[in-house]
Design an enzyme around this catalytic site. Structure first.
Site, PDB file in Angstrom:
ATOM      1  N   TYR A  82      -1.919   0.191  10.079  1.00 50.61           N
ATOM      2  CA  TYR A  82      -2.228  -0.518   8.825  1.00 50.61           C
ATOM      3  C   TYR A  82      -1.004  -0.494   7.901  1.00 50.61           C
ATOM      4  O   TYR A  82      -0.547  -1.538   7.427  1.00 50.61           O
ATOM      5  CB  TYR A  82      -3.437   0.138   8.129  1.00 50.61           C
ATOM      6  CG  TYR A  82      -3.578  -0.275   6.697  1.00 50.61           C
ATOM      7  CD1 TYR A  82      -3.972  -1.574   6.377  1.00 50.61           C
ATOM      8  CD2 TYR A  82      -3.277   0.601   5.653  1.00 50.61           C
ATOM      9  CE1 TYR A  82      -4.068  -1.968   5.056  1.00 50.61           C
ATOM     10  CE2 TYR A  82      -3.380   0.208   4.335  1.00 50.61           C
ATOM     11  CZ  TYR A  82      -3.768  -1.077   4.039  1.00 50.61           C
ATOM     12  OH  TYR A  82      -3.858  -1.474   2.734  1.00 50.61           O
ATOM     13  N   THR A 125       0.811  -1.212   0.000  1.00 48.44           N
ATOM     14  CA  THR A 125       0.000   0.000   0.000  1.00 48.44           C
ATOM     15  C   THR A 125       0.843   1.261   0.000  1.00 48.44           C
ATOM     16  O   THR A 125       1.949   1.277   0.581  1.00 48.44           O
ATOM     17  CB  THR A 125      -0.909   0.001   1.252  1.00 48.44           C
ATOM     18  OG1 THR A 125      -1.499   1.288   1.389  1.00 48.44           O
ATOM     19  CG2 THR A 125      -0.119  -0.290   2.523  1.00 48.44           C
TER      20      THR A 125
HETATM   21  N1  UFG Z   1     -12.603  10.699   3.143  1.00 47.07           N
HETATM   22  C1  UFG Z   1     -13.519  11.685   3.464  1.00 47.07           C
HETATM   23  N2  UFG Z   1     -14.778  11.307   3.805  1.00 47.07           N
HETATM   24  C2  UFG Z   1     -15.175   9.999   3.842  1.00 47.07           C
HETATM   25  C3  UFG Z   1     -14.223   8.989   3.498  1.00 47.07           C
HETATM   26  C4  UFG Z   1     -12.947   9.389   3.146  1.00 47.07           C
HETATM   27  O1  UFG Z   1     -13.203  12.885   3.464  1.00 47.07           O
HETATM   28  O2  UFG Z   1     -16.329   9.730   4.185  1.00 47.07           O
HETATM   29  C5  UFG Z   1     -11.249  11.110   2.745  1.00 47.07           C
HETATM   30  C6  UFG Z   1     -10.177  10.499   3.619  1.00 47.07           C
HETATM   31  O3  UFG Z   1      -9.967  11.291   4.755  1.00 47.07           O
HETATM   32  C7  UFG Z   1      -8.992  10.493   2.651  1.00 47.07           C
HETATM   33  C8  UFG Z   1      -9.636  10.285   1.277  1.00 47.07           C
HETATM   34  O4  UFG Z   1     -11.005  10.643   1.448  1.00 47.07           O
HETATM   35  O5  UFG Z   1      -8.377  11.726   2.659  1.00 47.07           O
HETATM   36  C9  UFG Z   1      -9.574   8.860   0.801  1.00 47.07           C
HETATM   37  O6  UFG Z   1     -10.031   8.018   1.856  1.00 47.07           O
HETATM   38  P1  UFG Z   1     -10.341   6.482   1.673  1.00 47.07           P
HETATM   39  O7  UFG Z   1     -10.873   5.982   2.977  1.00 47.07           O
HETATM   40  O8  UFG Z   1     -11.169   6.279   0.446  1.00 47.07           O
HETATM   41  O9  UFG Z   1      -8.916   5.871   1.353  1.00 47.07           O
HETATM   42  P2  UFG Z   1      -7.543   5.984   2.185  1.00 47.07           P
HETATM   43  O10 UFG Z   1      -6.686   6.975   1.455  1.00 47.07           O
HETATM   44  O11 UFG Z   1      -7.747   6.170   3.624  1.00 47.07           O
HETATM   45  O12 UFG Z   1      -6.969   4.511   2.056  1.00 47.07           O
HETATM   46  C10 UFG Z   1      -7.008   3.764   0.857  1.00 47.07           C
HETATM   47  C11 UFG Z   1      -7.077   2.297   1.186  1.00 47.07           C
HETATM   48  C12 UFG Z   1      -5.833   1.868   1.880  1.00 47.07           C
HETATM   49  C13 UFG Z   1      -4.630   2.288   1.090  1.00 47.07           C
HETATM   50  C14 UFG Z   1      -4.657   3.756   0.771  1.00 47.07           C
HETATM   51  C15 UFG Z   1      -3.508   4.108  -0.115  1.00 47.07           C
HETATM   52  O13 UFG Z   1      -8.198   2.008   2.006  1.00 47.07           O
HETATM   53  O14 UFG Z   1      -5.877   0.481   1.994  1.00 47.07           O
HETATM   54  O15 UFG Z   1      -5.869   4.053   0.108  1.00 47.07           O
HETATM   55  O16 UFG Z   1      -3.526   5.469  -0.455  1.00 47.07           O
HETATM   56  F1  UFG Z   1      -3.523   2.058   1.801  1.00 47.07           F
END
Ligand code: UFG
Length: 331
Positions: free
Chosen positions: A142, A118
């Site tokens: 994670y 990741t």
């Molecule tokens: N976000 C919001 N509101 C929400 C959900 C997410 O503002 O309701 C934001 C998060 O704070 C983040 C962005 O949108 O800034 C993306 O969030 P995601 O939860 O879609 O994805 P993440 O970046 O947290 O994580 C994902 C995968 C991980 C991986 C990562 C790599 O879930 O497994 O991408 O960048 F490691």
């Protein structure tokens, strides 16, 4: 035809990889405990082992029964936010579970592996595009649980002669362009599917987690990668590890090289769905780095991969098509 054992093959990304493996002349064998995956996400003609990667006897039986040429290891817990609350579960499933799998591989003489790593291994950085040469510095348990597996793979390559590639995924999104499979997490925590659920009236509003980041519009920037491109990357990486004569470990970014902010994604979703909906600016989510954007050059140099769908528009359009067709399933 070579058998490929794919742990977590019934999950969102795994189900797309199964389709790609079949299209490229491999026979996927899915090994999944269905804690997050769905049996019906995998075609009935794909052998399916309902078991957990922490179960050595089940793994040994799978190696014995199917003699896989290689393993794609995807089975893992994926929510960075949850890992800030329950880190032990992440180390148990993601790190200890992977060790269990590597040991089963070693004892059964299977040394080729493509591992789902990741972008979270990079953590918060000031660098622009993230290259694999950067030192690993995950921001949350994670990311650390995955980084530890990369370390193990390096040792298994150096000492036991494994051929391993860790694919560092940036933000997987979208759905199969032909609509055969798509994203179905329960509970859903990822940005794009949550927005699409809001656009279709299944949720009241979407929350933006943090508007005070050091980015142009104050919201987090991510590199969204189409799940179909991610699946192709696995097939190319797999062919590379199977063909490579020398033991080696490599970490390889899978992203587009372009970033998009949370606000930009929300606006694009409004445009593509033609729906307006409520947006609430909320506090930061602990453990979120401000910006994660890949330098994708190594994947191209090493195994000739690049994104065919680099635009977030195409990603959102395919996700929306799948969502509309499968409203009951994606709720
Ligand atoms: N976000 C919001 N509101 C929400 C959900 C997410 O503002 O309701 C934001 C998060 O704070 C983040 C962005 O949108 O800034 C993306 O969030 P995601 O939860 O879609 O994805 P993440 O970046 O947290 O994580 C994902 C995968 C991980 C991986 C990562 C790599 O879930 O497994 O991408 O960048 F490691």
């Amino acid at each position: 035809m070579q058998n490929i054992l794919i742990t977590g093959g019934a999950g969102y990304i795994g189900s797309h990889i199964c389709l790609k493996l079949q299209e490229n002349g491999y026979r996927p064998v899915v090994f999944d405990n269905l804690s997050n995956g769905h049996r019906d996400a995998v075609s009935p003609d794909v052998p399916f082992i309902h078991a957990d990667i922490r179960d050595s006897a089940a793994l040994n039986k799978a190696f014995d029964d199917f003699k896989p040429a290689a393993v794609i290891h995807m089975a893992a817990l994926i929510e960075a936010g949850a890992s800030m609350v329950e880190p032990a579960r992440f180390y148990e499933v993601n790190t200890a579970g992977a060790l269990n799998l590597l040991e089963a591989m070693r004892h059964n003489g299977c040394k080729h592996i493509v591992f789902s790593s990741t972008a979270a291994v990079y953590g918060n950085r000031d660098e622009g595009l993230l290259s694999e040469t950067l030192e690993v510095r995950a921001e949350n348990p994670y990311g650390r649980s995955k980084a530890m597996v990369e370390t193990m793979l390096r040792d298994y390559a150096d000492i036991y002669g494994f051929h391993a590639i860790a694919l560092r995924y940036f933000n997987a999104a979208g759905a199969d362009p032909e609509g055969r499979t798509g994203e179905r997490h329960d509970p859903e925590t990822h940005l794009i599917p949550l927005i699409l659920q809001t656009a279709s009236g299944q949720r009241d509003h979407i929350k933006i987690f943090g508007t005070d980041y050091d980015t142009p519009d104050g919201t987090c920037i991510r590199d969204y990668i189409h799940v179909d491109d991610l699946a192709s990357a696995h097939v190319k990486a797999l062919a590379h590890v199977i063909a490579s004569e020398n033991a080696a470990f490599d970490a390889v970014n899978i992203g587009t090289g372009e970033g998009c902010s949370v606000k930009e994604i929300i606006e694009l979703c409004k445009e593509i769905t033609g729906q307006d909906f409520g947006v609430i600016e909320d506090a930061r989510r602990p453990g979120d780095p401000a910006k994660l954007v890949a330098n994708p050059a190594k994947a191209q140099d090493m195994f000739g991969w690049w994104a065919d769908y680099p635009s977030p528009r195409q990603i959102i359009a395919h996700a929306w098509a799948y969502h509309q067709k499968n409203m009951a399933k994606t709720r």
